[in-house]
Design a protein around this motif. Structure first.
Motif, PDB file in Angstrom:
ATOM      1  N   UNK A   1      25.622  24.016 -48.064  1.00 11.76           N
ATOM      2  CA  UNK A   1      25.183  25.386 -47.823  1.00 11.76           C
ATOM      3  C   UNK A   1      24.283  25.449 -46.597  1.00 11.76           C
ATOM      4  N   UNK A   2      23.335  24.533 -46.506  1.00 12.57           N
ATOM      5  CA  UNK A   2      22.437  24.510 -45.351  1.00 12.57           C
ATOM      6  C   UNK A   2      23.207  24.225 -44.069  1.00 12.57           C
ATOM      7  N   UNK A   3      24.155  23.289 -44.130  1.00  9.33           N
ATOM      8  CA  UNK A   3      24.968  22.958 -42.964  1.00  9.33           C
ATOM      9  C   UNK A   3      25.792  24.161 -42.519  1.00  9.33           C
ATOM     10  N   UNK A   4      26.345  24.881 -43.461  1.00  5.34           N
ATOM     11  CA  UNK A   4      27.126  26.081 -43.146  1.00  5.34           C
ATOM     12  C   UNK A   4      26.254  27.118 -42.434  1.00  5.34           C
TER      13      UNK A   4
ATOM     14  N   UNK B   1      17.221  22.396 -31.658  1.00  6.12           N
ATOM     15  CA  UNK B   1      16.713  22.188 -33.013  1.00  6.12           C
ATOM     16  C   UNK B   1      17.837  22.330 -34.045  1.00  6.12           C
ATOM     17  N   UNK B   2      18.692  23.325 -33.865  1.00  6.93           N
ATOM     18  CA  UNK B   2      19.820  23.514 -34.778  1.00  6.93           C
ATOM     19  C   UNK B   2      20.817  22.360 -34.700  1.00  6.93           C
ATOM     20  N   UNK B   3      21.068  21.860 -33.497  1.00 12.70           N
ATOM     21  CA  UNK B   3      21.981  20.731 -33.348  1.00 12.70           C
ATOM     22  C   UNK B   3      21.409  19.463 -33.995  1.00 12.70           C
ATOM     23  N   UNK B   4      20.114  19.270 -33.878  1.00  7.30           N
ATOM     24  CA  UNK B   4      19.461  18.131 -34.524  1.00  7.30           C
ATOM     25  C   UNK B   4      19.562  18.257 -36.035  1.00  7.30           C
ATOM     26  N   UNK B   5      19.333  19.455 -36.538  1.00  3.53           N
ATOM     27  CA  UNK B   5      19.428  19.696 -37.983  1.00  3.53           C
ATOM     28  C   UNK B   5      20.862  19.489 -38.475  1.00  3.53           C
ATOM     29  N   UNK B   6      21.828  19.937 -37.707  1.00  4.56           N
ATOM     30  CA  UNK B   6      23.244  19.760 -38.059  1.00  4.56           C
ATOM     31  C   UNK B   6      23.576  18.272 -38.174  1.00  4.56           C
TER      32      UNK B   6
ATOM     33  N   UNK C   1      24.667  28.560 -34.952  1.00  2.00           N
ATOM     34  CA  UNK C   1      25.139  28.040 -33.660  1.00  2.00           C
ATOM     35  C   UNK C   1      26.304  28.872 -33.126  1.00  2.00           C
ATOM     36  N   UNK C   2      27.202  29.309 -34.009  1.00  2.00           N
ATOM     37  CA  UNK C   2      28.322  30.159 -33.582  1.00  2.00           C
ATOM     38  C   UNK C   2      27.814  31.505 -33.059  1.00  2.00           C
TER      39      UNK C   2
ATOM     40  N   UNK D   1      24.789  13.842 -45.738  1.00  2.00           N
ATOM     41  CA  UNK D   1      25.989  14.015 -46.558  1.00  2.00           C
ATOM     42  C   UNK D   1      26.875  12.770 -46.520  1.00  2.00           C
ATOM     43  N   UNK D   2      27.024  12.191 -45.341  1.00  2.00           N
ATOM     44  CA  UNK D   2      27.898  11.020 -45.188  1.00  2.00           C
ATOM     45  C   UNK D   2      27.399   9.811 -45.975  1.00  2.00           C
TER      46      UNK D   2
END
Length: 101
Positions: free
Chosen positions: A79-82, A12-17, A88-89, A24-25
């Motif tokens: 901010x959300x991406x961070x 889920x976190x990878x999908x959100x990332x 994930x880290x 952003x792109x």
């Protein structure tokens, strides 16, 4: 947290990332000098905007407003991406869900 729940959360976190980076792109570019920083690009003015007529002044105001909106959006998405990357880290280190104080 059991392994199944951990894997679901990670997916889920990878999908959100990926979603955040894609969003952003659409209007910003990565800053190669700063990790996790994106730069909103100022929209190119139409040729008519250089004439300084009343219509072109309105067009310039619209362009400025669009830029300011995208700039605020960039900051919120960064901010959300961070936060997602930090989660994930922590998962990779086995520290996700533990108190950080």
């Amino acid at each position: 947290m059991n392994a199944s729940a951990s894997e679901k959360l990670k997916a889920s976190l990878l999908t959100e990332k990926e979603r955040l980076e894609k969003e952003l792109a659409a209007f910003a570019v990565r800053d190669p000098k700063m990790r996790d920083d994106w730069d909103t690009t100022f929209p190119a003015a139409a040729p008519r905007a250089a004439s300084m007529s009343h219509g072109s002044l309105e067009e310039q105001a619209d362009i400025r407003e669009e830029f300011e909106t995208e700039l605020a959006q960039e900051q919120a998405l960064e901010l959300r991406l961070r936060e997602v990357k930090l989660a994930l880290e922590r998962m990779a280190k086995g520290a996700f869900g533990q108190c950080r104080s």
